[in-house]
Design a protein around this motif. Structure first.
Motif, PDB file in Angstrom:
ATOM      1  N   PRO A 193      -2.639   3.976  -5.817  1.00 34.10           N
ATOM      2  CA  PRO A 193      -3.334   4.607  -4.691  1.00 34.10           C
ATOM      3  C   PRO A 193      -4.188   5.797  -5.106  1.00 34.10           C
ATOM      4  O   PRO A 193      -3.883   6.498  -6.082  1.00 34.10           O
ATOM      5  CB  PRO A 193      -2.186   5.047  -3.774  1.00 34.10           C
ATOM      6  N   ALA A 235       0.854  -1.189   0.000  1.00 34.00           N
ATOM      7  CA  ALA A 235       0.000   0.000   0.000  1.00 34.00           C
ATOM      8  C   ALA A 235       0.886   1.234   0.000  1.00 34.00           C
ATOM      9  O   ALA A 235       1.508   1.554   1.022  1.00 34.00           O
ATOM     10  CB  ALA A 235      -0.931  -0.011   1.204  1.00 34.00           C
ATOM     11  N   ASP A 250      -0.052   4.165  -0.052  1.00 34.69           N
ATOM     12  CA  ASP A 250      -0.713   5.266   0.658  1.00 34.69           C
ATOM     13  C   ASP A 250      -0.740   5.031   2.166  1.00 34.69           C
ATOM     14  O   ASP A 250      -1.357   5.802   2.907  1.00 34.69           O
ATOM     15  CB  ASP A 250      -2.148   5.447   0.149  1.00 34.69           C
ATOM     16  N   THR A 282       0.572  -4.233  -6.238  1.00 35.36           N
ATOM     17  CA  THR A 282       0.011  -2.986  -5.720  1.00 35.36           C
ATOM     18  C   THR A 282      -1.183  -2.573  -6.564  1.00 35.36           C
ATOM     19  O   THR A 282      -1.353  -3.022  -7.700  1.00 35.36           O
ATOM     20  CB  THR A 282       1.050  -1.843  -5.689  1.00 35.36           C
ATOM     21  N   GLY A 325      -3.311  -0.090   3.950  1.00 32.54           N
ATOM     22  CA  GLY A 325      -3.895   0.926   3.091  1.00 32.54           C
ATOM     23  C   GLY A 325      -5.405   0.854   3.026  1.00 32.54           C
ATOM     24  O   GLY A 325      -6.019  -0.127   3.457  1.00 32.54           O
TER      25      GLY A 325
END
Length: 239
Positions: A173, A131, A133, A170, A140
């Protein structure tokens, strides 16, 4: 061909052209990028048509949709990827059909998956979901572990019976410094992948990019792209 098969064939051809063009622009071989078709919300009949059209990797993000679909297509030579946030109460079911779980983001999940895989007599490939973010030690908004948690989870997967560490995954984000900067996000993931391979050389999968940003993922070096709507179109949810 049926109308639906024709539609899927045309969509697949367009996606293949996009991947091939992105590979050429990046100086990569087309064979270096695997297309995973995300079949969530679409029926098993579509999975069968995709198989007829040459697709061999499919993904799901909800066990309640995936389990019956995988059972209905058990006669096909498909690799099933589970890409959604996974609750521990669904682990036993997922371990019965998934070949690769791309959403590993916490230690408890690793322990549960290991137990279920051993019980089922199967080996599950695992990707650590990163994540970009998330703050240190956190998860995340869309699942995934903060980057500083990668090494710990990778070591746990590597030591867990029934599991095989495959690499990293991933989702671009929606918040934080990489929001709207898919190429930068995917390049950052590749940096983490390079570090991971220092300790785990075989963990060379990098799953990134979807319908809207697969070119950025290929340019950054992704080995797998997860494409749904660009292949299957927009359809209502199952049931």
């Amino acid at each position: 061909m049926t109308d639906r098969k024709t539609e899927l064939a045309e969509n697949l051809a367009r996606v293949e052209e996009r991947i091939a063009s992105a590979c050429a622009a990046a100086g990569r071989k087309r064979a270096d990028v695997t297309l995973i078709v995300v079949t969530k919300t679409y029926p098993a009949s579509d999975v069968r048509l995709l198989h007829e059209l040459g697709v061999r990797h499919v993904a799901e993000n909800r066990d309640q949709d995936a389990a019956p679909k995988a059972a209905a297509c058990a006669d096909l030579d498909l690799t099933w990827h589970f890409v959604g946030q996974l609750q521990t109460n669904k682990v036993r079911s997922v371990a019965s059909y998934a070949d690769m779980v791309q959403s590993i983001d916490r230690a408890k999940l690793i322990g549960s998956l290991s137990t279920a895989a051993v019980r089922a007599g199967r080996e599950l490939g695992c990707l650590i979901q990163v994540a970009l973010d998330a703050e240190s030690g956190e998860r995340g908004e869309r699942g995934g572990v903060a980057p500083d948690g990668i090494a710990e989870l990778a070591a746990l997967v590597d030591q867990a019976p029934g599991l095989r560490l495959g690499g990293l995954m991933t989702v671009a984000p929606l918040a934080g410094e990489y929001a709207g900067r898919q190429r930068a996000a995917f390049e950052r993931l590749l940096e983490f992948s390079s570090r991971l391979r220092g300790d785990h050389p075989a963990a060379n999968m990098v799953s990134a990019g979807m319908s809207a940003d697969l070119e950025e993922a290929v340019a950054a070096g992704a080995t797998h792209v997860r494409v749904g709507t660009a292949v299957l179109g927009v359809r209502p949810r199952l049931g």
